[in-house]
Every structure is written in C-alpha cells, then in structure tokens.
Design a protein around this motif. Structure first.
Motif, mmCIF file in Angstrom:
data_model
loop_
_atom_site.group_PDB
_atom_site.id
_atom_site.type_symbol
_atom_site.label_atom_id
_atom_site.label_comp_id
_atom_site.label_asym_id
_atom_site.label_seq_id
_atom_site.Cartn_x
_atom_site.Cartn_y
_atom_site.Cartn_z
ATOM 1 N N VAL A 252 0.842 -1.190 0.000
ATOM 2 C CA VAL A 252 0.000 0.000 0.000
ATOM 3 C C VAL A 252 0.880 1.243 0.000
ATOM 4 O O VAL A 252 1.943 1.272 0.639
ATOM 5 C CB VAL A 252 -0.950 0.026 1.221
ATOM 6 N N THR A 253 0.472 2.253 -0.717
ATOM 7 C CA THR A 253 1.183 3.530 -0.768
ATOM 8 C C THR A 253 0.451 4.527 0.118
ATOM 9 O O THR A 253 -0.756 4.732 -0.045
ATOM 10 C CB THR A 253 1.261 4.054 -2.207
ATOM 11 N N LEU A 254 1.169 5.137 1.043
ATOM 12 C CA LEU A 254 0.554 6.069 1.990
ATOM 13 C C LEU A 254 0.910 7.505 1.623
ATOM 14 O O LEU A 254 2.014 7.777 1.156
ATOM 15 C CB LEU A 254 1.052 5.781 3.412
ATOM 16 N N PRO A 255 -0.007 8.451 1.847
ATOM 17 C CA PRO A 255 0.332 9.869 1.652
ATOM 18 C C PRO A 255 1.370 10.310 2.668
ATOM 19 O O PRO A 255 1.600 9.640 3.678
ATOM 20 C CB PRO A 255 -1.014 10.580 1.869
ATOM 21 N N GLU A 256 2.010 11.432 2.423
ATOM 22 C CA GLU A 256 3.162 11.872 3.196
ATOM 23 C C GLU A 256 2.902 11.882 4.701
ATOM 24 O O GLU A 256 3.659 11.298 5.480
ATOM 25 C CB GLU A 256 3.615 13.254 2.730
ATOM 26 N N GLY A 257 1.844 12.547 5.132
ATOM 27 C CA GLY A 257 1.570 12.655 6.559
ATOM 28 C C GLY A 257 1.325 11.304 7.207
ATOM 29 O O GLY A 257 1.829 11.012 8.297
ATOM 30 N N THR A 258 0.556 10.466 6.552
ATOM 31 C CA THR A 258 0.267 9.131 7.076
ATOM 32 C C THR A 258 1.516 8.273 7.086
ATOM 33 O O THR A 258 1.733 7.477 7.997
ATOM 34 C CB THR A 258 -0.826 8.456 6.230
ATOM 35 N N ARG A 259 2.354 8.443 6.070
ATOM 36 C CA ARG A 259 3.590 7.659 6.009
ATOM 37 C C ARG A 259 4.516 8.026 7.172
ATOM 38 O O ARG A 259 5.140 7.149 7.768
ATOM 39 C CB ARG A 259 4.301 7.889 4.681
ATOM 40 N N GLU A 260 4.617 9.305 7.505
ATOM 41 C CA GLU A 260 5.452 9.714 8.624
ATOM 42 C C GLU A 260 4.947 9.092 9.921
ATOM 43 O O GLU A 260 5.734 8.658 10.761
ATOM 44 C CB GLU A 260 5.467 11.238 8.730
ATOM 45 N N GLN A 261 3.628 9.045 10.070
ATOM 46 C CA GLN A 261 3.052 8.427 11.261
ATOM 47 C C GLN A 261 3.367 6.934 11.299
ATOM 48 O O GLN A 261 3.701 6.378 12.349
ATOM 49 C CB GLN A 261 1.539 8.639 11.267
#
Length: 283
Positions: A252-261
């Motif tokens: 799954v590819t996460l958006p930037e903010g979610t990926r940092e979390q």
C-alpha cells in the motif's frame, strides 16, 4: 540490486561535531545493538531449552549461534545465554496481527517468557500511535480475540484480526556476504547459485548497519527451505539461518503525513525487545 543512498553535505572542521556524532549516531546504534543481543540471547535460551545445549546435536541452536556470530555477538554472551537456559523461564512464540496507519497490515513475531507483559507492551505502543479497539493473538493454529475489530482504513495503529491474510509465507535462507573461503559474494554469483539451488529470488538484507557488508537472502517455497540451504552450502556459500518469513501479497502507498506516522509506529515497534521480526506491507 538495491543501492545505498549517498548523502553529500558541507565539510565540517575536525572535532567540531564529535559529540553530536556520539549522541545522535553512536548512542542509538549502541542501543539498537543492545536490543539485538537481547533478542538473540532469548532465541539462544529457547533453542537450548527445546533441544539441548550442544549445537552439534541441536540444529535449531546451531542456526541461532550462526546468526549471533554474524552479528558479532561476543562469544562469552553466547555461552552465558546457552548455559542459562535451564534457569530461565520457558518462552512462548506468538504472532500478533495489527493494522497500521492508512489501513496497512502488520505482523509481529514475538518471543517472550511473559506473554501478558509483551501483549501489554505492544498495546501501549499502538495506543501511543492511536486507539486500540481489538486484540488478536495467534499461538500456533489458534486465534484468540477480544473486543471489536477496528474499522478498515484506520489511520492509527490497532491490533486487529485479518492482517495475516495480506501476507504469504516463504522460505528464506540468509547467507553471509563472504563464502566459505572468505571471498566476497557478488550479486551475479548469488543469482547463479539461486538458480542452481532452486531458489526463486535473491536480494540483499535490508537491516544491516551501514558499515557492515549486507548478507544475502535467498527466497524459496517453504517446502524447499531445507534443500535450498543444503545446496547453497554445497556450492561454497555460508548459510547463516534458514526460516519461514512473511511477505506482503500487495503493498500500500501512503500519503506523506500518514507515512510519517507509520514510520514512527514501525520505529517504536522495532525498539520493543520482545518483537524478533516485524513485517508490513507499506510501499
């Protein structure tokens, strides 16, 4: 082959940032090594309890000893862990399923002599990164669950049933970066060895420290694990371990903010000493 990133920065005067290097690099590195040795010691004690303290008569223990040597664990620490197996409490192997930010799937392999404490520790880590509404723990073929499963696509970390279906099992033989003669093993030579041994793929180990030569992971079907290991050793390579691991079916590819979390959550879980392997399907 994966390549390591090259960071280029402005030069600094000698000694100017020595303390910052010690604090920001050596400190975390030493802490990570200490956690690694703690996990390996637990694996040594468990293997010795289950099959005896002699590596020559205990294949599982011999396997773990090779892993310890590959990670430069002191010989005295290895022997102390083996000799202390009889005095230690029996350890349990558990598999926790969890959902991370953005609906990502997590599998946590846990080795612990206190399952209740370990479950509480994992709950606490997930709670700090989001509310925990459900718990799923696998011990062998059985699944235990309590509470309601959290909704799919939750942004924060939760323990929940169903993450296991996002992964498939594969056999993995980890081979040292140098052969039995001490010569470096090139990726080209590793690919040839993989074809001859019946492995499906080969890739560098991603968890090695930057100054260490990366080991090589040979991936195969679970039923071929023993055969592949024997053939690789017969070809002159140095197997360090052979085990069944989990690989994501889809990422799954996460958006930037979610990926940092998600990265913060993975880092916190990686710091938990009872978690010996952590799998996720984040791109």
């Amino acid at each position: 082959a994966a390549s390591r990133p090259l960071h280029v920065g402005s030069p600094s005067w000698a000694g100017h940032n020595r303390w910052s290097k010690v604090k920001n690099v050596k400190g975390p590195r030493d802490a990570a090594r200490s956690r690694l040795f703690q996990r390996l010691a637990m694996m040594l004690r468990t293997a010795a309890r289950e099959g005896g303290p002699d590596p020559a008569l205990n294949a599982q223990l011999a396997n773990v000893v090779e892993q310890c040597r590959a990670k430069n664990m002191p010989k005295a620490s290895i022997e102390a862990a083996i000799h202390g197996a009889e005095r230690s409490a029996a350890a349990a192997r558990l598999l926790y399923e969890a959902r991370g930010p953005g609906g990502s799937a997590l599998l946590l392999e846990v080795l612990t002599d206190n399952p209740r404490r370990s479950q509480q520790d994992v709950r606490l880590i997930l709670t700090r990164h989001g509310s925990v509404r459900g718990v799923t723990r696998r011990r062998g073929p059985r699944t235990q669950a309590s509470g309601a499963e959290s909704g799919a696509g939750a942004r924060r970390g939760t323990m929940a049933e169903g993450a296991r279906h996002s992964f498939e099992q594969k056999g993995v033989v980890c081979v040292g970066p140098r052969d039995l003669q001490g010569h470096p093993v090139s990726l080209e030579a590793a690919l040839e060895a993989a074809l001859e041994a019946g492995a499906q793929d080969v890739c560098p180990e991603e968890e090695e420290e930057e100054e260490e030569e990366p080991a090589l992971k040979f991936i195969c079907e679970t039923s071929a694990l023993r055969t592949v290991r024997e053939r690789l050793e017969a070809s002159g390579l140095r197997p360090l371990s052979a085990a069944i691991e989990y690989f994501p079916r889809d990422r799954v590819t996460l958006p930037e903010g979610t990926r940092e979390q998600a990265e913060r959550l993975l880092q916190a879980l990686g710091d938990c000493p009872d978690i010996i392997r952590l799998y996720h399907n984040i791109q």
